[in-house]
Write a protein that holds these residues in place. Sequence first.
Motif, mmCIF file in Angstrom:
data_model
loop_
_atom_site.group_PDB
_atom_site.id
_atom_site.type_symbol
_atom_site.label_atom_id
_atom_site.label_comp_id
_atom_site.label_asym_id
_atom_site.label_seq_id
_atom_site.Cartn_x
_atom_site.Cartn_y
_atom_site.Cartn_z
ATOM 1 N N THR B 375 1.007 -1.207 -0.210
ATOM 2 C CA THR B 375 0.010 0.257 0.157
ATOM 3 C C THR B 375 0.653 1.209 0.120
ATOM 4 O O THR B 375 2.182 1.054 -0.025
ATOM 5 N N GLY B 377 1.403 3.295 2.279
ATOM 6 C CA GLY B 377 2.018 3.592 3.360
ATOM 7 C C GLY B 377 2.814 2.626 4.084
ATOM 8 O O GLY B 377 3.305 2.748 4.995
ATOM 9 N N TRP B 414 -11.267 6.815 7.456
ATOM 10 C CA TRP B 414 -10.106 7.922 7.160
ATOM 11 C C TRP B 414 -10.488 8.920 5.965
ATOM 12 O O TRP B 414 -11.738 8.787 5.490
ATOM 13 N N HIS B 415 -10.023 10.129 6.463
ATOM 14 C CA HIS B 415 -10.150 11.094 5.643
ATOM 15 C C HIS B 415 -8.854 11.227 4.421
ATOM 16 O O HIS B 415 -7.716 11.441 5.040
ATOM 17 N N GLY B 416 -9.088 11.824 3.231
ATOM 18 C CA GLY B 416 -8.072 11.668 2.336
ATOM 19 C C GLY B 416 -6.982 12.802 2.682
ATOM 20 O O GLY B 416 -5.688 12.595 2.787
ATOM 21 N N GLU B 418 -6.069 14.052 5.594
ATOM 22 C CA GLU B 418 -5.478 13.796 6.565
ATOM 23 C C GLU B 418 -4.406 12.600 6.435
ATOM 24 O O GLU B 418 -3.240 12.762 6.910
ATOM 25 N N LEU B 419 -5.018 11.800 5.582
ATOM 26 C CA LEU B 419 -3.862 10.606 5.061
ATOM 27 C C LEU B 419 -2.581 11.255 4.451
ATOM 28 O O LEU B 419 -1.573 10.812 4.671
ATOM 29 N N ASP B 422 -0.406 12.945 6.939
ATOM 30 C CA ASP B 422 0.203 12.074 7.804
ATOM 31 C C ASP B 422 1.374 11.336 6.923
ATOM 32 O O ASP B 422 2.509 11.066 7.811
ATOM 33 N N LEU B 423 1.079 10.807 5.715
ATOM 34 C CA LEU B 423 1.897 10.186 5.078
ATOM 35 C C LEU B 423 3.180 11.324 4.703
ATOM 36 O O LEU B 423 4.279 10.755 4.767
ATOM 37 N N VAL B 438 -8.068 8.346 -2.203
ATOM 38 C CA VAL B 438 -6.953 8.370 -1.385
ATOM 39 C C VAL B 438 -7.396 7.542 -0.139
ATOM 40 O O VAL B 438 -6.806 6.557 0.359
ATOM 41 N N ALA B 439 -8.791 8.097 0.473
ATOM 42 C CA ALA B 439 -9.078 7.305 1.562
ATOM 43 C C ALA B 439 -9.532 5.812 1.414
ATOM 44 O O ALA B 439 -9.478 5.320 2.410
ATOM 45 N N ALA B 442 -6.716 3.590 1.826
ATOM 46 C CA ALA B 442 -5.763 3.874 3.024
ATOM 47 C C ALA B 442 -5.190 2.513 3.243
ATOM 48 O O ALA B 442 -5.430 1.438 3.257
#
Lengths: 147, 476
Positions: B375, B377, B414-416, B418-419, B422-423, B438-439, B442
């Motif tokens: 993935t 992440g 998840w919210h795109g 924020e992801l 974070d990444l 994106v969400a 995740a």
Amino acid sequence: MHPSRFETGQASWEHFPHQADMGVRGIGPTKEAAFANAAQALTAVITDLVSVASLHAVPIVCEAPDDELLLVDWLNALIYEMATRKMLFSRFAVRFNNHSLHATAWGEPVDVARHQPAVEVKGATYTELSVKQDQQGQWIAQCVVDV
Amino acid sequence: MDLNLLKRRGPDEWHIAPHGKMRVPGVIFATESLIRDMDEKVYEQVTNVATLPGIVQASYAMPDAHWGYGFPIGGVAAFDPDVGGVVSAGGVGFDISCGVRLLRTGLTAEDLQPVKERLADTLFHHIPAGVGSTGKVHLDRGEMDAMLAGGAKWAVGKGYGTHEDLEFIEEHGCMAGAEPEHVSDHAKKRQQDEMGTLGSGNHYLEVQQVVTVFDEEASSVFGIREGDLVVSIHCGSRGLGHQIGTEFLKSMAVSASRHHIELPDRELACAPINSEVGQAYLGAMRAAINCALANRQIITHLVREVFADVLPDAVFSLLYDVSHNTCKVEEHDIDGTPTRLFVHRKGATRAFGPGHPDLPPSLRSVGQPVLIGGTMGTASYVLAGTKESMELAYGSACHGAGRSMSRHQALRQWHGRELVKDLAARGILIRSPSLRGVAEEAPGAYKDVSEVVDAADDACLARKVARLEPLVCVKG
């Protein structure tokens, strides 16, 4: 949060989970309404349905030996039109003539910034496929779509 | 999945005894914990595949198996045409020849740092991705047919990449037996603007660094070292493959009764290999494999163009290109007899062992590179095919992490935006036209790719060579 369920009066659509993909379900007082609502659920897999204006009409005709195959054909015809016309659709009118379906889909060209399309749908599948009337007489048309 | 339904044959091998209309057993390769987390639908689908005519030895599932269509995703099954064996459009799926290609750059991760943001932006700008995107290559009727017959070889002939690339692609970049005349006008029309596009969903382009080498000998043969900068491309045959899958699924579902095939699930739609529809599908499906190979070859060319601008010292070479959703004719040893079989891999990677004649001579000593996508992440892995794998499941291994959560659930969790943030804080730059997309993708919505890879390694389906971690990810 994008809606995964919409209800107004007797007509509605919803998504149901599949591990890798997404299920689309249209519910309505008639088979025609259930098919039209399943098409709305299909668009809602890709984008927020209310963001899609119903500006241009596209005619769609398909034919299949039974209702279930016809639902898959209908959704696949929309997937084809979306892919080749680079459009999204938000309003649908469906009528049946024996084993054929005659419909109009209204929509607009994809605007990536405004629609934020999440995924492109590859095809409608026979998984969890059914077209039936429940005990209250409501029509339910559903299947999983591959994204 | 209920462990009581299975008989354990080894630490990572579980059998389903033939029952009902099953012609062969089911075999699932996974750790106990992966099996416990597997959906009951995988059991049902492995069992259903085992009922199909002409199936040989067993219906297999790889460690990343999850609920698919007809076949489980991560399903492998082979059919013998001489005993009424079938070819199944459902067993290949919609995204025909979806696969992963890994490119060496000749650079290290350190070289990337000063230009990382610029490279991410330029890749995102230069490589069409997501819904409604169109490629820069538009094919007329004649060129479309030439592409469908020629695959990556056609693309190289048009100036996209080098002849050296072809040696490191399955089928040497051109699937034999493609018949563009069996590809419908609808499928060709759906593809006309989509050459050189990434698509959406779980497809991606990643710039990665090699963080761990597990097998020095194999990694040296594969030409990768710790710290190396590499590029992974994950995509398939785009609209053309989807349309072929759609059309043949229907024609096979409708013709099944005519061929006296009882389908436990319409999604298993299939036809005898030696039938008109079976042969037409094989011709069209092979053309779609070529479309996927050409598509990844064009995207490779676009990546080279971007690096020539941003990191001009890069020297690209192809480590390998694997396909996940295919049916291929292969010779396998069945009870001591070499037998020609039609091997379906649905969300599974071909993983030929050392010495296999189909491998390029330079890789033959260690086995086929097996590229496992993770993935955005987590991590991706490079493995190598094993001698044992040839006997376990026709030289096959897993293909990715596999989802553990539906898109539906992922969107709730998840919210795109924020992801992406974070990444980025972890040094992974995400570029995507859709935050919702994106969400849905995740990292937490997928199984632990390391556990899947360890299970494949423990079961000897393939052996671990290297772990790659993402630095830049372009999502459709």
